[in-house]
Design an enzyme around this catalytic site. Structure first.
Site, PDB file in Angstrom:
ATOM      1  N   GLU A 111       0.831  -1.221   0.000  1.00 52.11           N
ATOM      2  CA  GLU A 111       0.000   0.000   0.000  1.00 52.11           C
ATOM      3  C   GLU A 111       0.860   1.263   0.000  1.00 52.11           C
ATOM      4  OE1 GLU A 111      -2.657  -0.412   3.332  1.00 52.11           O
ATOM      5  OE2 GLU A 111      -4.029  -1.622   2.143  1.00 52.11           O
ATOM      6  N   GLU A 146      -5.518  -7.841  -0.688  1.00 52.98           N
ATOM      7  CA  GLU A 146      -6.258  -7.754   0.585  1.00 52.98           C
ATOM      8  C   GLU A 146      -7.716  -7.392   0.284  1.00 52.98           C
ATOM      9  OE1 GLU A 146      -4.487  -4.974   3.343  1.00 52.98           O
ATOM     10  OE2 GLU A 146      -2.468  -5.673   2.883  1.00 52.98           O
TER      11      GLU A 146
END
Ligand code: BGP
Length: 484
Positions: free
Chosen positions: A188, A382
């Protein structure tokens, strides 16, 4: 277009070492940013991720406590990984995403030789993952920046981090050549603008040009990712290197043109700037315009920009939790929470207990948006939502809400693949076993198919219990998505 769902699809689960392992100073490991993050409840309300400063770091360094710093203990995965992986493998996972800790492998971050005890741990972890027929997918940096590198270099704001990261990656890629083929450079990476200390070790000490420092540090990470992608292919042509963002999917709040303009800006500066930079398109025009307006001047070189152009990621990875809205005028909009970033509320969507809005259609929209732009394989690294589970006296946990969330999102993903023609190669659900929450450091926010009997303060038997959703996911994988 009706395509059959790919038979070799990588159904799996994802964890982060800094939220699961514990053993925070064991076998040579040194302290990292997550171990500075206190768990806090004010009036029974969990305090959001605290601001990390040099003062909070100094306070944490002087405090050996592992109750109020939950990521120092995690779920003790460092010692329980064999049992936990056996339980996880019972679902027939095809892929297991995990992360290396820089502060285990190079405790000082810049010492000449790696820590052999750390590599021995990862040797056995990776061998155990593979022994169950699961493909290891390893994240090289997942929110656990070494404190040593914060203090000595100021994190990624120092260009020397590029070489240090390349050296760290070379050790891993040579050690695990032939065992690990799927890599993610930075978890991320777009969180960096929200959580500079956590992702890049760049601490806000009131510098007037802090935003410029973050973008400069990010540029160093883009250069490092390009170099490591090139190196990975040289070490093993089988290596597939992914980039990754937390996708902040955002919609215009109304059909007012200004709201669409705002959504376009937010999508570009919260998501696409990072993915463009990691897929061969550094400093896109819209980012240069933003930097000009903000007086941000990056130190770049044509040689480095060319390295970035020549070494794009092999696949685009994303985490998807929730969507948000944008508007030209946000003064009347209501705020809610979202993955680290707060978000403006979408009146058409429900939310979980933490305010993260639930939007499976948004996942299908996002997959199409990304495939359209990058025309390369996508990997959902995710997806999930936190819930408060109850362990029944008979050891069962009934979690239909988790099945509902995952079913709706997997249905959306499968439509993107079979009806829209998007190339998605894997889905590693977030948190297949309960771990410490990244943003709040609590245990109460549970994601797992496996319940860990441990509360926010580390109390409990630590026993693992299978939730109802475990059997649902097992059957889904066995049917390659048919048994939704
Ligand atoms: C993402 C992180 C994961 C995970 C997830 C869920 O940002 O990549 O590490 O934590 O968020 O968020 P949380 O744990 O805060 O509920």
């Amino acid at each position: 277009m009706s395509k059959t769902f790919p038979s070799h699809f990588l159904w799996g689960g994802a964890l982060a070492g800094c939220q699961a392992e514990g053993a925070w100073l064991e076998d040579g490991k040194t302290m990292t940013i997550p171990e500075v993050m206190k768990f806090g409840k004010v009036d029974h309300k969990v305090t959001r991720q605290m601001k990390i400063t040099m003062e909070t770091i100094a306070e944490a360094e002087a405090d050996p406590d592992t109750v109020k710093y939950p990521k120092r203990r995690g779920i003790d995965f460092y010692h329980t990984y064999k049992q936990d992986l056996a339980l996880l493998a019972g679902m027939g996972l095809k892929c297991f995403r995990y992360s290396f800790s820089w502060a285990r492998v190079f405790p000082q971050g810049d010492q000449p030789e790696p820590n052999e005890k750390a590599l021995a741990f990862y040797d056995d972890l990776i061998d155990t993952i593979r022994s169950y027929g699961m493909e290891p997918l390893m994240t090289i940096s997942h929110f656990d920046f070494p404190i040593y590198l914060v203090k000595k270099y100021g994190g990624w704001s120092d260009r020397r981090l590029i070489d240090l990261y390349e050296k760290y990656c070379r050790v891993l890629m040579e050690r695990y050549k032939g065992k690990v083929r799927y890599w993610v450079t930075f978890n991320e990476i777009n969180m960096s603008l929200k959580a500079g200390p956590k992702t890049m070790g760049v601490v806000d000490q009131g510098q007037p040009n802090y935003e410029e420092m973050l973008f400069q540090a990010l540029y160093h990470q883009f250069v490092a990712a390009a170099r490591v992608t090139k190196m990975a292919h040289q070490i093993d042509p089988e290596n597939k290197i992914g980039c990754m963002v937390a996708y902040f999917t955002t919609y215009p709040y109304t059909c007012k043109p200004e709201d669409s303009l705002a959504a376009q800006f937010d999508d570009r500066m919260k998501n696409l700037y990072f993915l463009d930079s990691l897929n061969g398109r550094p400093l896109p025009y819209y980012a240069r315009a933003y930097f000009d307006q903000k007086g941000i001047h990056l130190q770049t070189s044509e040689a480095e920009l060319e390295e970035i152009r020549q070494n794009p990621a092999d696949f685009v990875g994303l985490s998807y939790y929730n969507s948000m809205v944008s508007a030209g005028d946000t003064s009347q909009l209501e705020l809610t929470n979202g993955n680290v970033a707060s978000a403006y509320k979408n009146p058409y969507l429900p939310a979980n207990a933490w305010g993260w809005q639930i939007d499976p259609v948004g996942l299908r929209y996002t997959l199409n948006h990304l495939y359209d732009r990058y025309n390369k394989s996508l990997f959902i690294l995710e997806n999930s939502s936190g819930f408060m589970d109850t362990l029944e006296p008979d050891g069962t946990v009934h979690d239909p809400y988790r099945v509902d969330f995952l079913r709706a999102h997997i249905q959306a993903m499968m439509k993107a693949v079979t009806e829209d023609g998007v190339d998605v190669i894997g889905y590693t659900m977030w948190g297949p076993i309960d771990i410490i929450s990244s943003s709040t450091s609590e245990m109460t926010k549970r994601y797992g198919f496996i319940y860990v009997d441990q509360d926010d303060y580390g109390n409990g038997s630590k026993k693992r219990y299978i939730k109802d959703s475990y059997y649902w996911y097992r059957d889904l994988i066995a049917s390659n998505g048919a048994n939704l």
